[in-house]
Design a protein around this motif. Structure first.
Motif, mmCIF file in Angstrom:
data_model
loop_
_atom_site.group_PDB
_atom_site.id
_atom_site.type_symbol
_atom_site.label_atom_id
_atom_site.label_comp_id
_atom_site.label_asym_id
_atom_site.label_seq_id
_atom_site.Cartn_x
_atom_site.Cartn_y
_atom_site.Cartn_z
ATOM 1 N N UNK A 1 0.839 -1.210 0.000
ATOM 2 C CA UNK A 1 0.000 0.000 0.000
ATOM 3 C C UNK A 1 0.868 1.252 0.000
ATOM 4 N N UNK A 2 1.890 1.265 0.858
ATOM 5 C CA UNK A 2 2.779 2.428 0.954
ATOM 6 C C UNK A 2 3.479 2.700 -0.374
ATOM 7 N N UNK A 3 3.972 1.653 -1.015
ATOM 8 C CA UNK A 3 4.730 1.830 -2.252
ATOM 9 C C UNK A 3 3.842 2.310 -3.400
ATOM 10 N N UNK A 4 2.624 1.759 -3.503
ATOM 11 C CA UNK A 4 1.724 2.202 -4.567
ATOM 12 C C UNK A 4 1.236 3.623 -4.287
ATOM 13 N N UNK A 5 0.927 3.919 -3.052
ATOM 14 C CA UNK A 5 0.481 5.275 -2.705
ATOM 15 C C UNK A 5 1.563 6.310 -3.019
ATOM 16 N N UNK A 6 2.819 5.920 -2.835
ATOM 17 C CA UNK A 6 3.932 6.836 -3.110
ATOM 18 C C UNK A 6 4.261 6.918 -4.597
ATOM 19 N N UNK A 7 3.677 6.038 -5.409
ATOM 20 C CA UNK A 7 3.962 6.049 -6.834
ATOM 21 C C UNK A 7 5.200 5.274 -7.227
ATOM 22 N N UNK A 8 5.794 4.531 -6.260
ATOM 23 C CA UNK A 8 6.963 3.711 -6.584
ATOM 24 C C UNK A 8 6.583 2.615 -7.573
ATOM 25 N N UNK A 9 5.352 2.137 -7.468
ATOM 26 C CA UNK A 9 4.759 1.220 -8.438
ATOM 27 C C UNK A 9 3.378 1.756 -8.779
#
Length: 284
Positions: A177-185
């Motif tokens: 969730x954190x990575x997608x929210x940050x736009x990393x993926x």
């Protein structure tokens, strides 16, 4: 004869003392933040200690594979596994049994979530993910890897590595969730329970990330007990564990999973998971 009787009594007393002093250990796959897991499962340890009448210890692990290894090596006798990790553990330790699952685990789901930059809207139809970046959870996660990979490849007709420009493995659902929210993926797959809890707790920015697709239902999490617990802790101990898990009614304990209740489970319930894992090459 009297001497033999005395020796037998001493041996029986020693065996009883050993059984009473043995520590019953359990673990859980690390599907969320480590501190949250420790808080929730130390509560469970206290509950089990009261119900089972022996010392109970929660043993934290760093990865899904470490949970399976601890179970294989008899470092723990009980584990809260996902569908795939439970299948893996029971294959390594024949005679072990799935004994309880959350009521919701009979009908579990994965959510596909997307960053706003992916320009994907919620839909009942499987999304076109070609050319995007994607993160799974742990490599051994049922809801964060196994079933999402199956749905991707079944719906898009090609291997995941041929769909995405970049694939990651976050390690757990919270980090996905954190990575997608940050736009990393741009897109990721998560356990729907972890997502809903995060939304409820206000830790998700729905302006940046949202659910775009939810999967059909499949069986997932379960408590699996290692073979041999009756021999180590006394006749009927396995049945006591099952009764304790099914009898867990405290709303605070159940909320920490989160589950509404626990219901009986058996190994056969997870044959669909084993079949999918074989089909996509995760197990032989």
């Amino acid at each position: 004869m009297r001497l033999l009787q005395m020796v037998c009594l001493v041996l029986l007393s020693t065996l009883s003392t050993c059984a009473l002093s043995a520590v019953f250990t359990f673990t859980a796959i690390p599907d969320e933040n480590e501190s949250q897991l420790r808080t929730r499962f130390e509560k469970v340890a206290l509950y089990l200690e009261k119900e089972l009448g022996v010392e109970v210890k929660y043993v934290p692990v760093k990865s899904y594979s470490a949970a399976v290894t601890a179970f294989r090596n008899n470092q723990v006798q009980l584990a809260w596994f996902g569908g795939l990790s439970g299948v893996q553990a029971r294959r390594l330790v024949p005679g072990s049994s799935a004994i309880a699952q959350g009521n919701e685990d009979q009908f579990f789901k994965s959510y596909f979530i997307a960053h706003k930059s992916a320009d994907l809207l919620p839909s009942d139809s499987f999304p076109n993910l070609n050319g995007l970046t994607f993160t799974f959870g742990s490599k051994s996660s049922t809801s964060g890897r196994l079933m999402p990979q199956f749905f991707i490849e079944r719906n898009l007709g090609k291997k995941s590595e041929d769909v995405f420009t970049r694939i990651g493995f976050s390690g757990d659902h919270s980090r996905t969730i954190t990575q997608v929210q940050a736009g990393a993926y741009q897109v990721g797959a998560v356990n729907y329970k972890v997502w809903e809890t995060a939304v409820e707790n206000g830790t998700v920015d729905l302006e940046k990330v949202n659910v775009i697709w939810q999967s059909p239902a499949y069986p997932d999490y379960q408590w699996t007990v290692r073979e041999g617990v009756d021999k180590k802790f006394g006749a009927g101990f396995k049945a006591k564990i099952e009764a304790a898990l099914l009898g867990m009614k405290d709303p605070d304990l159940l909320k920490s999973f989160p589950r509404h209740s626990f219901v009986p489970a058996e190994n056969a319930d997870y044959e669909p998971i084993e079949s999918v894992a074989k089909a996509i090459g995760l197990i032989d």
